[in-house]
Design a protein around this motif. Sequence first.
Motif, PDB file in Angstrom:
ATOM      1  N   GLN A 168       0.810  -1.215   0.000  1.00  0.00           N
ATOM      2  CA  GLN A 168       0.000   0.000   0.000  1.00  0.00           C
ATOM      3  C   GLN A 168       0.847   1.271   0.000  1.00  0.00           C
ATOM      4  N   GLN A 169       2.074   1.201  -0.528  1.00  0.00           N
ATOM      5  CA  GLN A 169       2.988   2.344  -0.537  1.00  0.00           C
ATOM      6  C   GLN A 169       3.326   2.735  -1.967  1.00  0.00           C
ATOM      7  N   GLN A 170       3.902   3.914  -2.095  1.00  0.00           N
ATOM      8  CA  GLN A 170       4.453   4.358  -3.368  1.00  0.00           C
ATOM      9  C   GLN A 170       5.843   3.748  -3.545  1.00  0.00           C
ATOM     10  N   LEU A 171       6.187   3.397  -4.765  1.00  0.00           N
ATOM     11  CA  LEU A 171       7.457   2.725  -5.012  1.00  0.00           C
ATOM     12  C   LEU A 171       8.667   3.547  -4.551  1.00  0.00           C
ATOM     13  N   PRO A 172       8.722   4.871  -4.760  1.00  0.00           N
ATOM     14  CA  PRO A 172       9.887   5.629  -4.269  1.00  0.00           C
ATOM     15  C   PRO A 172      10.070   5.525  -2.755  1.00  0.00           C
ATOM     16  N   TRP A 173       8.963   5.496  -1.993  1.00  0.00           N
ATOM     17  CA  TRP A 173       9.078   5.348  -0.536  1.00  0.00           C
ATOM     18  C   TRP A 173       9.687   3.986  -0.194  1.00  0.00           C
ATOM     19  N   LEU A 174       9.242   2.952  -0.887  1.00  0.00           N
ATOM     20  CA  LEU A 174       9.793   1.622  -0.636  1.00  0.00           C
ATOM     21  C   LEU A 174      11.273   1.572  -0.992  1.00  0.00           C
ATOM     22  N   GLY A 175      11.651   2.160  -2.104  1.00  0.00           N
ATOM     23  CA  GLY A 175      13.052   2.171  -2.501  1.00  0.00           C
ATOM     24  C   GLY A 175      13.933   2.830  -1.467  1.00  0.00           C
ATOM     25  N   GLU A 176      13.405   3.851  -0.802  1.00  0.00           N
ATOM     26  CA  GLU A 176      14.183   4.560   0.215  1.00  0.00           C
ATOM     27  C   GLU A 176      14.242   3.816   1.533  1.00  0.00           C
ATOM     28  N   HIS A 177      13.141   3.186   1.952  1.00  0.00           N
ATOM     29  CA  HIS A 177      13.040   2.653   3.306  1.00  0.00           C
ATOM     30  C   HIS A 177      13.252   1.148   3.423  1.00  0.00           C
ATOM     31  N   MET A 178      13.193   0.412   2.311  1.00  0.00           N
ATOM     32  CA  MET A 178      13.364  -1.037   2.353  1.00  0.00           C
ATOM     33  C   MET A 178      14.771  -1.439   1.902  1.00  0.00           C
ATOM     34  N   ASP A 179      15.207  -2.619   2.358  1.00  0.00           N
ATOM     35  CA  ASP A 179      16.529  -3.136   1.979  1.00  0.00           C
ATOM     36  C   ASP A 179      16.468  -4.081   0.788  1.00  0.00           C
ATOM     37  N   GLY A 180      15.276  -4.462   0.382  1.00  0.00           N
ATOM     38  CA  GLY A 180      15.134  -5.370  -0.742  1.00  0.00           C
ATOM     39  C   GLY A 180      13.672  -5.537  -1.095  1.00  0.00           C
ATOM     40  N   CYS A 181      13.438  -6.163  -2.232  1.00  0.00           N
ATOM     41  CA  CYS A 181      12.087  -6.353  -2.775  1.00  0.00           C
ATOM     42  C   CYS A 181      11.792  -7.839  -2.910  1.00  0.00           C
ATOM     43  N   LEU A 182      10.632  -8.268  -2.397  1.00  0.00           N
ATOM     44  CA  LEU A 182      10.131  -9.626  -2.603  1.00  0.00           C
ATOM     45  C   LEU A 182       9.013  -9.534  -3.641  1.00  0.00           C
ATOM     46  N   ALA A 183       9.350  -9.788  -4.885  1.00  0.00           N
ATOM     47  CA  ALA A 183       8.406  -9.600  -5.987  1.00  0.00           C
ATOM     48  C   ALA A 183       7.532 -10.834  -6.172  1.00  0.00           C
ATOM     49  N   TYR A 184       6.324 -10.613  -6.639  1.00  0.00           N
ATOM     50  CA  TYR A 184       5.418 -11.714  -6.917  1.00  0.00           C
ATOM     51  C   TYR A 184       5.937 -12.548  -8.094  1.00  0.00           C
ATOM     52  N   PRO A 185       5.488 -13.796  -8.202  1.00  0.00           N
ATOM     53  CA  PRO A 185       5.951 -14.641  -9.313  1.00  0.00           C
ATOM     54  C   PRO A 185       5.645 -14.009 -10.666  1.00  0.00           C
ATOM     55  N   GLY A 186       6.471 -14.364 -11.658  1.00  0.00           N
ATOM     56  CA  GLY A 186       6.263 -13.838 -13.001  1.00  0.00           C
ATOM     57  C   GLY A 186       7.216 -14.486 -13.990  1.00  0.00           C
ATOM     58  N   THR A 187       7.065 -14.148 -15.239  1.00  0.00           N
ATOM     59  CA  THR A 187       7.959 -14.615 -16.286  1.00  0.00           C
ATOM     60  C   THR A 187       9.219 -13.751 -16.302  1.00  0.00           C
ATOM     61  N   PRO A 188      10.262 -14.187 -17.009  1.00  0.00           N
ATOM     62  CA  PRO A 188      11.434 -13.312 -17.138  1.00  0.00           C
ATOM     63  C   PRO A 188      11.087 -11.925 -17.680  1.00  0.00           C
TER      64      PRO A 188
ATOM     65  N   PRO B  71      18.622  -5.695  -3.299  1.00  0.00           N
ATOM     66  CA  PRO B  71      18.229  -6.972  -3.903  1.00  0.00           C
ATOM     67  C   PRO B  71      16.782  -7.030  -4.377  1.00  0.00           C
ATOM     68  N   TYR B  72      16.636  -7.705  -5.517  1.00  0.00           N
ATOM     69  CA  TYR B  72      15.329  -7.996  -6.102  1.00  0.00           C
ATOM     70  C   TYR B  72      15.162  -9.519  -6.076  1.00  0.00           C
ATOM     71  N   VAL B  73      14.149  -9.983  -5.359  1.00  0.00           N
ATOM     72  CA  VAL B  73      13.964 -11.403  -5.048  1.00  0.00           C
ATOM     73  C   VAL B  73      12.573 -11.820  -5.501  1.00  0.00           C
ATOM     74  N   SER B  74      12.423 -13.082  -5.934  1.00  0.00           N
ATOM     75  CA  SER B  74      11.089 -13.550  -6.288  1.00  0.00           C
ATOM     76  C   SER B  74      10.967 -15.042  -5.990  1.00  0.00           C
TER      77      SER B  74
ATOM     78  N   THR C 276      18.305 -18.934 -15.779  1.00  0.00           N
ATOM     79  CA  THR C 276      19.299 -18.078 -16.433  1.00  0.00           C
ATOM     80  C   THR C 276      18.638 -16.832 -16.995  1.00  0.00           C
ATOM     81  N   ALA C 277      17.452 -17.009 -17.582  1.00  0.00           N
ATOM     82  CA  ALA C 277      16.717 -15.858 -18.112  1.00  0.00           C
ATOM     83  C   ALA C 277      16.260 -14.926 -16.998  1.00  0.00           C
ATOM     84  N   MET C 278      15.880 -15.495 -15.869  1.00  0.00           N
ATOM     85  CA  MET C 278      15.486 -14.654 -14.736  1.00  0.00           C
ATOM     86  C   MET C 278      16.673 -13.855 -14.210  1.00  0.00           C
ATOM     87  N   ARG C 279      17.816 -14.503 -14.134  1.00  0.00           N
ATOM     88  CA  ARG C 279      19.019 -13.784 -13.695  1.00  0.00           C
ATOM     89  C   ARG C 279      19.313 -12.629 -14.650  1.00  0.00           C
TER      90      ARG C 279
END
Length: 311
Positions: free
Chosen positions: A190-210, A228-231, A264-267
Amino acid sequence: MDNALDYLVSGSFSIGVELPLDNDWVAASRQGSHPGIPDMSHHAELAQLVDRLGFRAMWVRDVPLFDPSFGDAGQTYDAFTYLGYLAAITERILLGTAAIVLPLREPLLTLKSAATIQSLSHGRLLLGVASGDRPVEYPIFRRDYALRGENFREQIAILRSEGRDYLPAGIEVLPDLHPSLPILVAGLAQQQLPWLGEHMDGCLAYPGTPDDHRRRSAAWRAVAGNKPYVSVLHLDLAKNRFEPLARHRFGVRAGCNALIDELTAMRAAGVQHISLHFRRNHRPIKETLQELATEVLPYFHSNDPAAVAIA
């Protein structure tokens, strides 16, 4: 461990697992049990196996209440209590939450629980946090669903200050947090992405394709730099290593060769860590884990001496 986040993404890409290590979403495995409630009878043995095989992290869900209409009880155990147990029976693997629903919890107790796991695990905790997505839980816990975004920001401030800005003089939460606590956000909370980028140490992204991850990771790095960007990937590992990849909701069915190509494609798309979710997997979990350790992990964990140490 001095820096769990650095270890998570060392070598540019790593592979972990999402608990429970069960395939209870496969109809043939249910044997009359309630769909969504996993079999935890071998959980300790499998967690220790994952640690020995060299997977980089294991992640637990925070599912306070089981809602059959939602169809997922997580790993059934309380996330923090379970991580305390896992910290005692494992040695090297990182311990992550994906993710603690902050607005349903008392913030100082969340801080104390996280600090406890961080101390007991010698710095292996990765605290994934979220605002929650199950409206039925909020009135039961006497929380306001509409205010969960505001509550999330307030709780992050408490975690970051280790409670010091919110406690009377001379009062503190023990144990002390050392090393400091890595905090990763699941979704947007429920936040704006710039706020998350400033206050979080990493992202747990939902599943998806490369392709999905290429767009999402670029948006994340535009506001968060190299954090870090993690999924996660829901995996059904075929016995035939040459079976081609077929996509299903949140993941794939594939043999080892096609899985290596997908990872490999995800990386290349910017994913730095992927946790594998096995609840749609048709093969026995232990057999699947061992095959992944011998056939897949060496492609991505080549600098990690634990990667192929099969017991």
